[in-house]
Design a protein around this motif. Structure first.
Motif, PDB file in Angstrom:
ATOM      1  N   TYR A   1     -14.367  11.981  38.475  1.00  0.00           N
ATOM      2  CA  TYR A   1     -14.757  12.886  39.463  1.00  0.00           C
ATOM      3  C   TYR A   1     -16.049  13.538  39.267  1.00  0.00           C
ATOM      4  O   TYR A   1     -16.457  14.313  38.386  1.00  0.00           O
ATOM      5  N   LEU A   2     -17.170  13.007  40.076  1.00  0.00           N
ATOM      6  CA  LEU A   2     -18.524  13.162  39.735  1.00  0.00           C
ATOM      7  C   LEU A   2     -18.935  14.708  39.794  1.00  0.00           C
ATOM      8  O   LEU A   2     -20.093  15.106  39.318  1.00  0.00           O
ATOM      9  N   ASN A   3     -18.203  15.431  40.807  1.00  0.00           N
ATOM     10  CA  ASN A   3     -18.795  16.924  40.646  1.00  0.00           C
ATOM     11  C   ASN A   3     -18.552  17.633  39.291  1.00  0.00           C
ATOM     12  O   ASN A   3     -19.224  18.627  39.136  1.00  0.00           O
TER      13      ASN A   3
ATOM     14  N   GLN B   1     -32.431  19.466  45.635  1.00  0.00           N
ATOM     15  CA  GLN B   1     -31.875  20.526  45.065  1.00  0.00           C
ATOM     16  C   GLN B   1     -31.474  21.554  45.990  1.00  0.00           C
ATOM     17  O   GLN B   1     -32.734  22.034  46.484  1.00  0.00           O
ATOM     18  N   ALA B   2     -30.408  22.216  45.964  1.00  0.00           N
ATOM     19  CA  ALA B   2     -30.094  23.529  46.770  1.00  0.00           C
ATOM     20  C   ALA B   2     -30.139  24.457  45.531  1.00  0.00           C
ATOM     21  O   ALA B   2     -30.951  25.492  45.561  1.00  0.00           O
ATOM     22  N   THR B   3     -29.150  24.417  44.599  1.00  0.00           N
ATOM     23  CA  THR B   3     -28.962  25.664  43.660  1.00  0.00           C
ATOM     24  C   THR B   3     -28.910  24.958  42.405  1.00  0.00           C
ATOM     25  O   THR B   3     -29.155  26.070  41.242  1.00  0.00           O
ATOM     26  N   GLY B   4     -28.963  23.637  42.007  1.00  0.00           N
ATOM     27  CA  GLY B   4     -29.185  23.041  40.536  1.00  0.00           C
ATOM     28  C   GLY B   4     -27.702  23.339  39.871  1.00  0.00           C
ATOM     29  O   GLY B   4     -27.692  23.384  38.639  1.00  0.00           O
ATOM     30  N   HIS B   5     -26.611  23.714  40.639  1.00  0.00           N
ATOM     31  CA  HIS B   5     -24.984  23.577  40.034  1.00  0.00           C
ATOM     32  C   HIS B   5     -24.658  22.124  39.458  1.00  0.00           C
ATOM     33  O   HIS B   5     -23.875  22.074  38.888  1.00  0.00           O
ATOM     34  N   GLY B   6     -25.390  21.089  40.108  1.00  0.00           N
ATOM     35  CA  GLY B   6     -25.062  19.662  39.915  1.00  0.00           C
ATOM     36  C   GLY B   6     -26.064  18.871  39.723  1.00  0.00           C
ATOM     37  O   GLY B   6     -26.091  17.825  40.224  1.00  0.00           O
TER      38      GLY B   6
END
Ligand SMILES: Cc1cc2nc3c(=O)[nH]c(=O)nc-3n(C[C@H](O)[C@H](O)[C@H](O)COP(=O)(O)OP(=O)(O)OC[C@H]3O[C@@H](n4cnc5c(N)ncnc54)[C@H](O)[C@@H]3O)c2cc1C
Length: 472
Positions: free
Chosen positions: A426-428, A82-87
């Motif tokens: 589109y997985l993002n 995890q970097a930011t947890g936006h995804g």
């Protein structure tokens, strides 16, 4: 009274001595439930996804990452990154959560027109540094996302139709694999891993500790939003479909059915109001951009005209995404065409009848095509990139009751859209379990098989089990 430990606490308790050793070995932080910082680092941007990892390692450098990965292997712990947890994909319950948010280094090479970006850096750190040299990365709607996570998922932003997805601009990745080995993936070294990471490997193949992206010479654009009243939604969507038909690739745009939430963060004239918005970014000559948008102004005057020349350093103002964590439910679909019937479904799903509160915050249809489609065949996520339009629908499950209603609403809307969509994802634009459930639909059968082969070679025991689902 007996207090039953949570699964995360049980796992951490059973390997407490090893965790103490790990704490001594790493420069960053090692946290278990009850430690200061455990809750803060476990929680990502989406407050609806709550994680209870067995151990959190907040890495200070690549060596910490490698140690944490080896620790997970030794103790057979699943690994989540995890970097930011936006995804966030599958939540990291019982896993070792490797947090990269302190790896924030960014170096711009103006001669080579590249940026070297560490795993935890947000575009908020990359864009201003690049703009000092008249350059930009292919960032998305907000600079608040992690540059690496965004790129691993593809990365579709305001220059996407002109230059492609951000993953197309990747020149190399440094990757810590499931055995703790550090490898470089680029065109010359480990080319198959390089290919997989560009749109096909978020969280599933290892930990990317840094990457090098190509930068592009864009400093000023003609961008913003035209707001029309929500009752015009059908007409605006149909007109948008015709407006973007054959559009110049210097225009990346979207149409948004927007229900601004009735919260203090939203300014007064918009707060609690519904609109249909034409949104976009023209990266060519400013007068040509103005002439394009004038076509809308001549058609019907918008109730608010927020389109105009914009320094690209202020690109965040185009979408004005939230920057504070909030609960969200997200889903997506891809379309080759926007039929009248599909438009009707979208309008019904997103525009509340008079006097009724909306369930969705927004439904946004972005035009893809252009360089996104041109690069599809070579890219890992080929199917997702072939679509002409990509839809993202977002709602806020502010409590359990709304959450249930929203989940049902998104499910019913997807079912109603089913005859009109391509079936690719589109997985993002997915989060939570859905990211794993729909992983395969981003790729053609041949590309999925290639990705599964890379996964089997790099991570045969599926240690990285919380990102995209790539097991064969
Ligand atoms: C408000 C908002 C706006 C957005 N706008 C856009 C947009 O315009 N275009 C677009 O394409 N997407 C957009 N997204 C989606 C976003 O780009 C993805 O969710 C992206 O994955 C976020 O990356 P992150 O690192 O910030 O998030 P994280 O949740 O930390 O990571 C996301 C995924 O990447 C994996 N990952 C992160 N870092 C690493 C690493 N170092 N090594 C291996 N795997 C890693 C994680 O395991 C996870 O599976 C948006 C999301 C939000 C919430």
């Amino acid at each position: 009274m007996t207090i039953t430990p949570t699964p995360a606490e049980s796992i951490a308790g059973s390997i407490a001595e090893s965790i103490a050793d790990l704490r001594r070995a790493v420069t960053g932080d090692v946290l278990v439930a009850g430690d200061d910082g455990y809750e803060q680092h476990s929680q990502g941007f989406n407050l609806a996804l709550v994680q209870r990892p067995a151990v959190v390692v907040v890495a200070a450098d690549t060596e910490d990452v490698a140690r944490a990965v080896r620790f997970a292997a030794d103790h057979e712990l699943p690994l989540a990154v995890q970097a930011t947890g936006h995804g966030t994909a599958r939540v990291a319950d019982g896993a070792l959560l490797l947090v990269t948010s302190r790896l924030t280094g960014v170096q711009i090479d103006p001669q080579a027109r590249t940026a070297r970006i560490e795993a935890g850096a947000k575009f908020a750190a990359v864009l201003p540094a690049a703009q000092e040299h008249g350059l930009t990365p292919l960032l998305g709607s907000t600079t608040d996302v992690g540059a690496v996570g965004y790129t691993l998922g593809g990365g579709f932003g305001w220059l996407g139709r002109r230059y492609g997805l951000c993953s197309d601009s990747a020149r190399s990745f440094e990757l810590v694999t499931a055995t703790g080995e550090v490898l470089v993936a680029c065109a010359e070294e480990n080319p198959e891993v390089f290919w997989a990471l560009k749109g096909g490997g978020a969280g599933a193949l290892g930990v990317v500790t840094s990457m090098v992206l190509e930068l592009y010479p864009v400093t000023e654009v003609y961008a913003g939003n035209l707001l029309y009243p929500a009752f015009m939604a059908r007409d605006v969507l149909r007109r948008y479909r015709d407006w973007v038909d054959g559009a110049d690739e210097r225009l990346t745009s979207s149409v948004v059915l927007m229900n601004f939430p009735p919260i203090d963060d939203v300014p007064e004239p918009l707060r609690g109001q519904s609109f249909v918005m034409v949104r976009g970014c023209w990266s060519g000559d400013l007068e040509e951009g103005a002439a394009l948008v004038d076509e809308w102004r001549a058609w019907r005057p918008p109730v608010m005209d927020l389109f105009g020349p914009l320094p690209f350093s202020a690109a965040d103002s185009i979408s004005q995404d939230p920057v504070d964590p909030l609960p969200a439910m997200v889903t997506t679909e891809c379309f080759d065409t926007l039929s009248d019937a599909a438009i009707d479904v979208l309008v019904q799903a997103a525009v509340p009848p008079p006097g009724r509160a909306p369930l969705l915050v927004f439904a946004e249809v972005r035009q893809m095509g252009g360089a996104v489609r041109a690069g599809a065949a070579q890219a890992a996520n080929d199917l997702a990139r072939q679509a002409e339009f990509v839809l993202e629908m977002v709602g806020m499950p502010v409590n359990a009751h709304v959450g249930l209603a929203l989940e049902a609403h998104l499910r019913h809307t997807r079912a109603a859209l089913a005859p009109h969509v391509t079936g690719a994802t589109y997985l993002n634009f997915t989060e939570g379990q859905e990211k794993q459930e729909r992983t395969a639909s981003a790729f053609s059968a041949a590309h999925l098989a290639r990705l599964q082969a890379v996964k089997a070679a790099l991570d045969p025991h599926d240690r990285f089990s919380h990102g995209l689902y790539l097991r064969g």
